[in-house]
Design an enzyme around this catalytic site. Structure first.
Site, PDB file in Angstrom:
ATOM      1  N   ARG A 261      43.128  52.366  36.797  1.00  0.00           N
ATOM      2  CA  ARG A 261      43.052  50.910  36.950  1.00  0.00           C
ATOM      3  C   ARG A 261      44.087  50.419  37.950  1.00  0.00           C
ATOM      4  NH1 ARG A 261      41.726  48.976  30.725  1.00  0.00           N
ATOM      5  NH2 ARG A 261      39.981  50.440  30.498  1.00  0.00           N
ATOM      6  N   ARG A 276      51.331  50.422  30.497  1.00  0.00           N
ATOM      7  CA  ARG A 276      50.417  49.951  31.537  1.00  0.00           C
ATOM      8  C   ARG A 276      50.535  50.834  32.772  1.00  0.00           C
ATOM      9  NH1 ARG A 276      47.809  45.217  31.356  1.00  0.00           N
ATOM     10  NH2 ARG A 276      49.182  44.540  29.699  1.00  0.00           N
ATOM     11  N   GLU A 348      48.206  46.205  21.721  1.00  0.00           N
ATOM     12  CA  GLU A 348      46.832  46.702  21.768  1.00  0.00           C
ATOM     13  C   GLU A 348      46.782  48.213  22.026  1.00  0.00           C
ATOM     14  OE1 GLU A 348      44.372  44.883  24.798  1.00  0.00           O
ATOM     15  OE2 GLU A 348      42.938  46.540  24.694  1.00  0.00           O
ATOM     16  N   SER A 351      40.189  48.693  21.726  1.00  0.00           N
ATOM     17  CA  SER A 351      39.383  47.494  21.843  1.00  0.00           C
ATOM     18  C   SER A 351      37.949  47.938  21.612  1.00  0.00           C
ATOM     19  CB  SER A 351      39.561  46.931  23.254  1.00  0.00           C
ATOM     20  OG  SER A 351      39.037  45.633  23.331  1.00  0.00           O
ATOM     21  N   ARG A 390      49.307  55.274  24.893  1.00  0.00           N
ATOM     22  CA  ARG A 390      49.908  54.295  23.975  1.00  0.00           C
ATOM     23  C   ARG A 390      50.127  54.912  22.595  1.00  0.00           C
ATOM     24  NH1 ARG A 390      47.179  48.405  25.703  1.00  0.00           N
ATOM     25  NH2 ARG A 390      47.920  48.518  27.873  1.00  0.00           N
TER      26      ARG A 390
END
Length: 424
Positions: A261, A276, A348, A351, A390
């Site tokens: 990303r 991130r 988070e 999802s 994560r």
RNA sequence: GGAGAGUUGUCCGAGUGGUUGAAGGAGCACGAUUGGAAAUCGUGUGUGCGUUGAUAGCGUACCGAGGGUUCGAAUCCCUCACUCUCCGCCA
């Protein structure tokens, strides 16, 4: 995308939806284009009908040895008119398609209307955050002092937002992947997949990353290829342009990939640590279901993702995303947020979304109830099961000891070759 | 990277300019036959869009994708993608 007729007949509902999603898209001009499309279509089809029947006649006349010059000339003009109208039609349809590709999915009725993540209601919690009798360290400090994460060298070799894992750190990341893949395949009934990391443009349109979110993706230069931002893209597009048979539904797939990303627009956020990254590992869960089953399937998908954290014994909570925080293709999304002691908050880590028929319509994925019935769009679901980097961060922070060592969650010890603790 | 061959409906497979949405076969569905089944026979069996109360009818488009020639294209021409074979390179 939404059904064109639905948008046409429910323009105000769609406008309200856009507002609830904080989406500035204007639908002005849509109705006119839609009407224009049908007008041109009816005119051009009428002319084509004329051309088809006359052409047959010409064939018969030629066979009979009659002269067809006059009538052919006439048809040449009809043909010119047709191609003129067809060009006009193509233009109108392109604009309509562009509208539709930029309209997000309709949220389910029970999704709360809200501005941003501050308005996501909490659904449930699991596990008690541990009480530390020392100040818990951030995972990046633990990782560096244990010499299992190396952010500096990754910055040298690649740039910001990349990480080298080394030694037991690398082993831990791999253990998590293997543990999650085994869990979903063996306990939850998902078919294990490994997918391409590079996909074409049609796939990115199919799952909704393109055309709107191009700036979030890495594109391979001088090609029409993109690095996958999530395994959702290759795995959902696996069945693109297919009609599935009803007895194969629901279909469950779990797929590990690295995810890429660009993180455009998140400059300055989560600049430290594993949270991130431009490249991270994720195990993704994908379902193809009949429309009537998808809401139950969403619940069981979230449960499968939660199961990872339950078994690893890490506290988490589940929130329901409000309209303003939901992703483009989703009709309803649950986020799982893991407890991060050093940040003293939940972050988070998964999802899970039901995209209803939105991606299925874009990617043209249908199923047939039985041999006589017409094909219907399937519902597609996707969820992280779960984000691996994560998870490692959460393990480091939640399992840290006062001396800076980190215990390995029991379920991972076999995947770590018996290692129970990472020390200096 | 070089040379060649292909891409047709659920599948196999015909089809090189005119009544082909597409022969033939398989599969599938329904019916007949049967005590039941198999075999056999008959009928039917794509999708999108438009019109419509209609998953009826009618019209239109679709034979890898896009463009072109023609009164008319699955069929001729061009571009691209993919698949296969041989050669080269290679984990």
């Amino acid at each position: 995308m939404l059904d064109m007729k639905f948008v046409r007949d429910n323009l105000e509902t769609v406008r309200t939806m856009l507002k609830n999603r904080n989406n500035p898209l204007s639908l002005d001009g849509f109705s006119d284009l839609e009407k224009k499309r049908r007008e041109i279509l009816s005119e051009t089809e009428q002319l084509k009908n004329q051309r088809n029947s006359t052409s047959k006649k010409i064939g018969a006349m030629k066979k009979a040895g009659e002269n067809t010059d006059a009538i052919s000339a006439e048809m040449r003009e009809v043909g010119a008119k047709i191609s003129e109208l067809d060009n006009e039609l193509r233009d109108v349809e392109e604009k309509l398609r562009d509208f539709l590709l930029h309209i997000p999915n309709m949220p389910k009725e029970d999704v709360p209307i809200g501005k941003d993540d501050s308005q996501n209601p909490e659904v449930r919690r699991h596990g008690e955050p541990r009480k530390f009798d020392f100040a818990p360290k951030a995972h990046w400090d633990l990782g560096e002092s244990l010499n299992i994460l190396d952010f500096d060298r990754a910055a040298k070799v690649s740039g910001a937002r990349f990480t080298f894992y080394r030694g037991l750190g690398a082993r831990l990341e791999r253990a998590c992947i293997n543990f999650m893949m085994d869990l979903h395949a063996n306990k939850h009934g998902y078919t294990e997949m490994l997918a391409p990391y590079i996909v074409n443009r049609d796939s990115m349109i199919g799952t909704g990353q393109l055309p709107k979110f191009a700036e979030d993706m890495f594109k391979v230069e001088n090609s029409d290829f993109y690095l996958v931002p999530t395994a959702e893209v290759p795995t959902t597009n696996y069945h693109r342009d297919e009609i599935l048979s009803a007895e194969n539904l629901p279909e469950y797939y779990s797929c590990y990939t690295a995810c890429f990303r660009a993180e455009a627009g998140s400059a300055g956020r989560d600049t430290r640590g594993l949270i991130r990254q431009h490249q991270f590992n994720k195990v993704e869960l994908i379902k193809f279901t009949k429309p009537e089953d998808s809401w139950n399937e969403l619940e069981s998908m979230v449960d499968a993702a939660e199961d990872v954290l339950r078994i690893l014994e890490i506290p988490y909570r589940v929130v329901l995303l409000c309209t303003g925080d939901m992703s483009f293709t989703s009709a309803k999304t649950y986020d799982i947020e893991v407890w991060m002691p050093a940040q003293d908050k939940y972050r988070e880590i998964s999802s899970c979304s039901n995209c209803t028929d939105y991606q299925a319509r874009r990617a043209n994925i249908k199923f047939r109830r039985d041999t006589k019935s017409k094909p219907e769009f399937v519902h597609t679901l996707n969820g992280s099961g779960i984000a691996v980097g994560r998870t490692v961060a959460a393990i480091l922070e939640n399992y840290q000891q006062e001396d800076g060592s980190v215990l390995i969650p029991k379920a991972l010890v076999p995947y770590m070759g018996g290692v129970e603790k990472i020390c200096k």
